[in-house]
Design a protein around this motif. Structure first.
Motif, PDB file in Angstrom:
ATOM      1  N   TRP A  97       0.919  -1.185  -0.210  1.00 13.78           N
ATOM      2  CA  TRP A  97       0.005  -0.030   0.049  1.00 13.78           C
ATOM      3  C   TRP A  97       0.919   1.186   0.036  1.00 13.78           C
ATOM      4  N   ALA A  98       2.042   1.164   0.513  1.00 12.77           N
ATOM      5  CA  ALA A  98       2.862   2.233   0.722  1.00 12.77           C
ATOM      6  C   ALA A  98       3.229   2.615  -0.868  1.00 12.77           C
ATOM      7  N   GLY A  99       3.741   1.370  -1.738  1.00 14.92           N
ATOM      8  CA  GLY A  99       3.950   1.593  -2.807  1.00 14.92           C
ATOM      9  C   GLY A  99       2.802   2.093  -3.857  1.00 14.92           C
ATOM     10  N   ILE A 100       1.809   1.706  -3.665  1.00 16.65           N
ATOM     11  CA  ILE A 100       0.367   2.142  -4.260  1.00 16.65           C
ATOM     12  C   ILE A 100       0.278   3.578  -3.970  1.00 16.65           C
TER      13      ILE A 100
ATOM     14  N   SER B  70      -7.554  11.635 -11.949  1.00 19.71           N
ATOM     15  CA  SER B  70      -7.996  11.753 -10.732  1.00 19.71           C
ATOM     16  C   SER B  70      -7.274  11.174  -9.853  1.00 19.71           C
ATOM     17  N   GLY B  71      -6.297  10.230 -10.103  1.00 24.37           N
ATOM     18  CA  GLY B  71      -5.491   9.605  -8.959  1.00 24.37           C
ATOM     19  C   GLY B  71      -5.482   8.100  -9.589  1.00 24.37           C
ATOM     20  N   PRO B  72      -5.095   7.163  -8.171  1.00 24.23           N
ATOM     21  CA  PRO B  72      -4.855   5.801  -8.388  1.00 24.23           C
ATOM     22  C   PRO B  72      -6.124   5.377  -8.325  1.00 24.23           C
ATOM     23  N   LEU B  73      -6.387   4.198  -9.103  1.00 30.47           N
ATOM     24  CA  LEU B  73      -7.489   3.203  -8.933  1.00 30.47           C
ATOM     25  C   LEU B  73      -6.869   1.736  -8.951  1.00 30.47           C
ATOM     26  N   VAL B  74      -7.455   1.040  -7.482  1.00 32.39           N
ATOM     27  CA  VAL B  74      -6.787  -0.036  -7.164  1.00 32.39           C
ATOM     28  C   VAL B  74      -7.706  -0.953  -8.139  1.00 32.39           C
ATOM     29  N   LEU B  75      -7.251  -1.631  -9.237  1.00 29.94           N
ATOM     30  CA  LEU B  75      -8.291  -2.510 -10.066  1.00 29.94           C
ATOM     31  C   LEU B  75      -8.572  -3.786  -9.310  1.00 29.94           C
ATOM     32  N   THR B  76      -7.958  -4.273  -8.380  1.00 34.17           N
ATOM     33  CA  THR B  76      -8.097  -5.602  -7.900  1.00 34.17           C
ATOM     34  C   THR B  76      -8.809  -5.651  -6.700  1.00 34.17           C
ATOM     35  N   ALA B  77      -8.959  -4.325  -6.021  1.00 28.91           N
ATOM     36  CA  ALA B  77      -9.461  -4.293  -4.827  1.00 28.91           C
ATOM     37  C   ALA B  77     -11.081  -3.913  -4.920  1.00 28.91           C
ATOM     38  N   PRO B  78     -11.894  -4.607  -4.446  1.00 27.65           N
ATOM     39  CA  PRO B  78     -13.127  -4.451  -4.331  1.00 27.65           C
ATOM     40  C   PRO B  78     -13.821  -3.083  -4.280  1.00 27.65           C
ATOM     41  N   ASP B  79     -13.134  -2.421  -3.493  1.00 25.30           N
ATOM     42  CA  ASP B  79     -13.827  -0.861  -3.379  1.00 25.30           C
ATOM     43  C   ASP B  79     -12.676  -0.096  -4.293  1.00 25.30           C
ATOM     44  N   GLY B  80     -11.883  -0.321  -4.798  1.00 26.06           N
ATOM     45  CA  GLY B  80     -11.020   0.319  -5.657  1.00 26.06           C
ATOM     46  C   GLY B  80     -10.078   1.084  -5.136  1.00 26.06           C
ATOM     47  N   GLY B  81      -9.770   0.413  -3.831  1.00 24.36           N
ATOM     48  CA  GLY B  81      -8.937   1.086  -2.929  1.00 24.36           C
ATOM     49  C   GLY B  81      -9.347   2.199  -2.167  1.00 24.36           C
ATOM     50  N   LYS B  82     -10.398   2.570  -2.190  1.00 22.85           N
ATOM     51  CA  LYS B  82     -10.977   3.685  -1.663  1.00 22.85           C
ATOM     52  C   LYS B  82     -10.664   3.880  -0.298  1.00 22.85           C
TER      53      LYS B  82
ATOM     54  N   ALA C  38      -7.613   6.084   1.812  1.00 19.06           N
ATOM     55  CA  ALA C  38      -8.186   7.524   2.588  1.00 19.06           C
ATOM     56  C   ALA C  38      -7.430   7.070   3.860  1.00 19.06           C
ATOM     57  N   GLU C  39      -6.944   6.019   4.655  1.00 18.16           N
ATOM     58  CA  GLU C  39      -6.245   6.054   5.532  1.00 18.16           C
ATOM     59  C   GLU C  39      -4.753   6.638   5.372  1.00 18.16           C
ATOM     60  N   LEU C  40      -4.342   6.716   4.017  1.00 17.36           N
ATOM     61  CA  LEU C  40      -3.088   7.233   3.794  1.00 17.36           C
ATOM     62  C   LEU C  40      -3.105   8.817   3.308  1.00 17.36           C
ATOM     63  N   GLY C  41      -4.251   9.286   3.274  1.00 17.64           N
ATOM     64  CA  GLY C  41      -4.541  10.484   2.961  1.00 17.64           C
ATOM     65  C   GLY C  41      -4.627  10.825   1.516  1.00 17.64           C
ATOM     66  N   ILE C  42      -5.098   9.706   0.663  1.00 22.91           N
ATOM     67  CA  ILE C  42      -5.088   9.724  -0.740  1.00 22.91           C
ATOM     68  C   ILE C  42      -6.616   9.720  -1.203  1.00 22.91           C
ATOM     69  N   THR C  43      -7.098  10.305  -2.027  1.00 23.99           N
ATOM     70  CA  THR C  43      -8.434   9.920  -2.564  1.00 23.99           C
ATOM     71  C   THR C  43      -8.315   9.405  -3.820  1.00 23.99           C
ATOM     72  N   ALA C  44      -9.086   7.946  -3.776  1.00 23.57           N
ATOM     73  CA  ALA C  44      -8.839   7.006  -5.043  1.00 23.57           C
ATOM     74  C   ALA C  44      -9.875   7.412  -6.034  1.00 23.57           C
ATOM     75  N   ALA C  45      -9.261   7.124  -7.168  1.00 25.34           N
ATOM     76  CA  ALA C  45     -10.200   7.707  -8.457  1.00 25.34           C
ATOM     77  C   ALA C  45     -11.280   7.137  -8.440  1.00 25.34           C
ATOM     78  N   PRO C  46     -12.375   7.510  -9.094  1.00 26.21           N
ATOM     79  CA  PRO C  46     -13.892   7.049  -9.192  1.00 26.21           C
ATOM     80  C   PRO C  46     -13.461   5.829  -9.978  1.00 26.21           C
ATOM     81  N   ASP C  47     -14.596   4.901  -9.412  1.00 26.42           N
ATOM     82  CA  ASP C  47     -14.963   3.407  -9.999  1.00 26.42           C
ATOM     83  C   ASP C  47     -15.443   3.542 -11.585  1.00 26.42           C
ATOM     84  N   PRO C  48     -14.781   3.240 -12.470  1.00 32.63           N
ATOM     85  CA  PRO C  48     -15.786   3.508 -13.732  1.00 32.63           C
ATOM     86  C   PRO C  48     -16.809   2.539 -13.807  1.00 32.63           C
ATOM     87  N   LEU C  49     -16.870   1.431 -13.222  1.00 34.07           N
ATOM     88  CA  LEU C  49     -17.949   0.545 -13.325  1.00 34.07           C
ATOM     89  C   LEU C  49     -19.165   0.916 -12.171  1.00 34.07           C
ATOM     90  N   ALA C  50     -18.842   1.720 -11.107  1.00 33.65           N
ATOM     91  CA  ALA C  50     -19.949   2.252 -10.244  1.00 33.65           C
ATOM     92  C   ALA C  50     -21.204   2.916 -11.190  1.00 33.65           C
TER      93      ALA C  50
END
Length: 278
Positions: free
Chosen positions: A133-136, A250-262, A266-278
Motif C-alpha cells: 500500500w505504501a507503493g500504491i 483523478s489519481g490511483p484506482l486499485v483495479l483488483t480491490a473490491p472498493d477500488g482502494g478507496k 483514505a487512511e493514507l490521505g489519498i483520494t482514490a479515483a472514481p470507479d468506472p464501473l460504479a
C-alpha cells in the motif's frame, strides 16, 4: 515500450480485477486444513467460468495451473497439485489472474491456514501488505517508478526487526506493467537499485502490478526442478501481496480491490479515483 491505456481500457481491466478479487475470496474460504492446492485451483477455475473470464496463468510459459499456490518457504509460482495438502498453521500465498476481452488483472494475497500462527508470521504478512500500500500511495502524477520502489523498501526498513533478525526483500522477482498482457514493461523493483536510474515518469494511463515479496530471513531464492517453484535458500517463510493499479487523471484506482482502494488509500490521505464501473 510502456503501454498507456485509455479510460475505456482501464474500465475493462477493472472488470478483470474484480474477477480476481472474487477468485481470492473463494480461495481464501476454501483454504482450510485438509484441502489440497489442486482443490483451490478448481475453485478458482469455477469463479473464472462463472464470470466468463479466462485465466492468464494457465498455459503461460507452460504453467499448469489457474493460480499459483505458494506454501510456507515457497515465495512465488507454486504449482497447485493434489499432493500438496494444507495443514494447520501453514502460510499460503495465492496469486491469481483473469482476462476480460483481452485485458488483464493480477493480484496476490497471503492466507493463514487454520489457527496457531505466531505473532511473527502475522507481522510478516502485515508488513508485506502495508509495504504494498505504501507503493500504491506513491503512484502519483509526476513521480517516477523509483518512487514506488523507494516507498515499498522504506516502509519495510522502518519496521521493527523480527525475531529471526531481518526482513528479506526478495530481489529476483518484482512488480510489472500490466494491460493487454500480464507481464509488461516497466519492471518494478521492491527496493532501490541506483544503477537502474529513476525509471519512467508516472503518467495517467499507466498500469502497474505492485507486489512485494518478503521473507523472515535471506532475500536469496532458488528455483526447483519444475522450473517454476521459487523457494527461499534458508528455508524461512515468506509473504506475498499484490494489487494491480491504474493511474488516472483523478489519481490511483486499485483495479483488483473490491472498493477500488478507496478505504485504504483514505487512511493514507489519498483520494482514490472514481470507479468506472460504479
Amino acid at each position: 515500450m510502456v503501454e498507456i491505456k485509455t479510460p475505456e481500457q482501464i474500465a475493462k481491466m477493472r472488470e478483470a480485477g474484480l474477477v480476481v478479487a472474487a477468485m481470492h475470496d473463494a480461495c481464501r474460504t476454501a483454504a482450510v486444513p485438509g484441502a489440497s492446492t489442486k482443490d483451490l485451483d478448481e475453485v478458482a477455475a469455477k469463479v473464472l467460468a462463472d464470470h466468463g473470464a479466462k485465466p492468464n496463468f494457465l498455459g503461460y510459459g507452460g504453467f499448469p495451473g489457474n493460480i499459483c499456490t505458494s506454501v510456507n518457504d515457497i515465495v512465488v509460482h507454486g504449482i497447485p497439485d493434489g499432493a500438496t495438502v494444507l495443514k494447520e498453521g501453514d502460510l499460503l500465498s495465492i496469486d491469481a489472474g483473469a482476462i476480460i476481452d483481452g485485458w488483464h488483472g493480477d493480484a496476490a494475497i497471503t492466507v493463514f491456514v487454520g489457527e496457531g500462527h505466531s505473532a511473527e508470521l502475522h507481522e510478516l504478512s502485515r508488513v508485506t501488505e502495508e509495504s504494498m500500500w505504501a507503493g500504491i500511495a506513491a503512484v502519483r502524477k509526476g513521480n517516477r517508478l523509483v518512487d514506488v520502489s523507494r516507498s515499498i523498501e522504506g516502509y519495510i526498513r522502518r519496521q521493527p526487526r523480527p525475531a529471526s533478525g531481518s526482513y528479506g526483500i526478495v530481489e529476483d522477482y518484482g512488480g510489472h506493467g500490466i494491460g493487454s498482457q500480464m507481464h509488461m514493461d516497466p519492471h518494478l523493483l521492491n527496493y532501490v537499485d541506483r544503477r537502474r536510474g529513476r525509471g519512467p515518469k508516472l503518467v495517467p494511463g499507466l498500469c502497474l502490478a505492485i507486489e512485494p515479496m518478503v521473507t523472515l530471513g535471506t532475500p536469496k531464492t532458488h528455483v526447483l526442478s519444475d522450473d517454476w517453484t521459487v523457494k527461499t535458500n534458508d528455508g524461512t517463510w515468506s509473504s506475498h501481496w499484490e494489487h494491480s493499479v491504474a493511474l488516472t487523471e483523478s489519481g490511483p484506482l486499485v483495479l483488483t480491490a473490491p472498493d477500488g482502494g478507496k478505504a485504504k488509500l483514505a487512511e493514507l490521505g489519498i483520494t482514490a479515483a472514481p470507479d468506472p464501473l460504479a
